[in-house]
Design an enzyme around this catalytic site. Sequence first.
Site, PDB file in Angstrom:
ATOM      1  N   ASN A 201     -20.854  -2.177 -16.888  1.00  0.00           N
ATOM      2  CA  ASN A 201     -20.719  -3.280 -15.930  1.00  0.00           C
ATOM      3  C   ASN A 201     -20.871  -2.686 -14.532  1.00  0.00           C
ATOM      4  O   ASN A 201     -19.956  -2.034 -14.037  1.00  0.00           O
ATOM      5  CB  ASN A 201     -19.336  -3.936 -16.105  1.00  0.00           C
ATOM      6  CG  ASN A 201     -19.048  -4.971 -15.029  1.00  0.00           C
ATOM      7  OD1 ASN A 201     -19.936  -5.348 -14.261  1.00  0.00           O
ATOM      8  ND2 ASN A 201     -17.797  -5.437 -14.976  1.00  0.00           N
TER       9      ASN A 201
ATOM     10  N   LYS B 120     -20.910  -4.193 -11.782  1.00  0.00           N
ATOM     11  CA  LYS B 120     -20.234  -4.980 -10.721  1.00  0.00           C
ATOM     12  C   LYS B 120     -21.218  -5.178  -9.563  1.00  0.00           C
ATOM     13  O   LYS B 120     -22.418  -5.265  -9.818  1.00  0.00           O
ATOM     14  CB  LYS B 120     -18.914  -4.308 -10.312  1.00  0.00           C
ATOM     15  CG  LYS B 120     -18.062  -3.983 -11.547  1.00  0.00           C
ATOM     16  CD  LYS B 120     -16.653  -3.584 -11.259  1.00  0.00           C
ATOM     17  CE  LYS B 120     -15.928  -3.326 -12.580  1.00  0.00           C
ATOM     18  NZ  LYS B 120     -14.523  -2.972 -12.394  1.00  0.00           N
TER      19      LYS B 120
ATOM     20  N   HIS C 255     -14.245 -11.893 -16.310  1.00  0.00           N
ATOM     21  CA  HIS C 255     -13.759 -10.593 -15.821  1.00  0.00           C
ATOM     22  C   HIS C 255     -12.555 -10.827 -14.891  1.00  0.00           C
ATOM     23  O   HIS C 255     -12.540 -11.796 -14.138  1.00  0.00           O
ATOM     24  CB  HIS C 255     -14.879  -9.841 -15.096  1.00  0.00           C
ATOM     25  CG  HIS C 255     -14.532  -8.407 -14.870  1.00  0.00           C
ATOM     26  ND1 HIS C 255     -13.670  -8.013 -13.873  1.00  0.00           N
ATOM     27  CD2 HIS C 255     -14.878  -7.280 -15.541  1.00  0.00           C
ATOM     28  CE1 HIS C 255     -13.516  -6.690 -13.950  1.00  0.00           C
ATOM     29  NE2 HIS C 255     -14.239  -6.230 -14.947  1.00  0.00           N
TER      30      HIS C 255
ATOM     31  N   GLU D  22     -11.741  -9.521 -12.222  1.00  0.00           N
ATOM     32  CA  GLU D  22     -12.053  -9.608 -10.789  1.00  0.00           C
ATOM     33  C   GLU D  22     -12.443 -11.036 -10.420  1.00  0.00           C
ATOM     34  O   GLU D  22     -12.128 -11.516  -9.332  1.00  0.00           O
ATOM     35  CB  GLU D  22     -13.161  -8.594 -10.439  1.00  0.00           C
ATOM     36  CG  GLU D  22     -12.591  -7.175 -10.446  1.00  0.00           C
ATOM     37  CD  GLU D  22     -13.565  -6.073 -10.816  1.00  0.00           C
ATOM     38  OE1 GLU D  22     -14.789  -6.302 -10.813  1.00  0.00           O
ATOM     39  OE2 GLU D  22     -13.088  -4.961 -11.130  1.00  0.00           O
TER      40      GLU D  22
ATOM     41  N   GLU E 186      -9.416  -5.592 -21.239  1.00  0.00           N
ATOM     42  CA  GLU E 186      -9.383  -4.779 -20.020  1.00  0.00           C
ATOM     43  C   GLU E 186      -8.046  -4.996 -19.308  1.00  0.00           C
ATOM     44  O   GLU E 186      -7.905  -5.962 -18.539  1.00  0.00           O
ATOM     45  CB  GLU E 186     -10.527  -5.185 -19.083  1.00  0.00           C
ATOM     46  CG  GLU E 186     -11.903  -5.015 -19.676  1.00  0.00           C
ATOM     47  CD  GLU E 186     -12.968  -4.849 -18.598  1.00  0.00           C
ATOM     48  OE1 GLU E 186     -13.667  -3.837 -18.642  1.00  0.00           O
ATOM     49  OE2 GLU E 186     -13.068  -5.703 -17.709  1.00  0.00           O
TER      50      GLU E 186
ATOM     51  N   GLY F 206     -10.446   0.575 -12.627  1.00  0.00           N
ATOM     52  CA  GLY F 206     -10.694   1.255 -11.356  1.00  0.00           C
ATOM     53  C   GLY F 206      -9.550   2.134 -10.880  1.00  0.00           C
ATOM     54  O   GLY F 206      -9.577   2.641  -9.767  1.00  0.00           O
TER      55      GLY F 206
ATOM     56  N   SER G 224     -11.168   2.273 -16.711  1.00  0.00           N
ATOM     57  CA  SER G 224     -11.195   3.727 -16.451  1.00  0.00           C
ATOM     58  C   SER G 224     -11.689   4.552 -17.634  1.00  0.00           C
ATOM     59  O   SER G 224     -11.194   5.659 -17.871  1.00  0.00           O
ATOM     60  CB  SER G 224      -9.819   4.222 -15.972  1.00  0.00           C
ATOM     61  OG  SER G 224      -9.494   3.611 -14.741  1.00  0.00           O
TER      62      SER G 224
END
Length: 261
Positions: free
Chosen positions: A10, A12, A105, A107, A178, A184, A223
């Site tokens: 991904n 992003k 996702h 985010e 996730e 991250g 991660s």
Amino acid sequence: MTRKKLIAGNWKMHGSLQQNEIFFKDLLSMSENLSKKYNDFYNHLELSLFVPSLYLFQAQNFLANSAISFGTQNVSNQAENGAFTGEISAKMLKDFAAKYTIIGHSERRQLLGETDEFIAEKFFILQQNDIIPILCIGETQKEYEESRGIAVILQQLNAIFANPKFDKNNANFVIAYEPIWAIGSGLAATPEQVQTTHLAIRKRLQELNADLAEKVKILYGGSVKPENSKQLLNLPNVDGALIGGASLKANSFLAIAESIF
Ligand code: 13P
């Protein structure tokens, strides 16, 4: 039944025409070397890249004649093309041969307020257009600390499974677990944490349909790096990885893929 691992990158909101070109050229030559090193390479795994939608055409140009699949990170919740400024439909993604699309996702859930119901609309539109949704689920740090992680992700899944449009005989979807606190952060969930959660997801799938539960892949994301991927990817019920930062360079992305061997 053995499920082929899905090693998914991904990107992003990263990339440029120039950077992507370098990436795709590296990816093609390095993956070819790997497929020679392990002669049944693509029987064990599938490589897939999720690029910003603008670069889907470029991904198609580089990858269409390879074994590597590609897709995007989002889709409109509208089934038909129309007056929806700024949106990109599943039909448009299909036009550029997207095989999968990431939805839900964290985010997008957190920064853009996407709800379970809104994400469910996208899920069914993708399935209707023969694009495989990769449904992201995951708990926050607070929910994790309060031992509510599994309850939260089961609720996120239920927004799909309890929907009248859900067809328990259609295994054309992927789940990506996730944990938000691992994304991250450089600190992946431990193998024990991953195993416990993936098992809970598998059991939930089994309640729906045993055959579906055999087929649906459950990816881990958060991660994942070449340093920890061997441990995570070889756990039972871990059918691949959704990789952020480490998917931006072909060598680290492929080092993760190679760790399944
Ligand atoms: P990182 O691998 O950068 O933690 O990102 C994970 C992720 O969000 C993939 O969708």
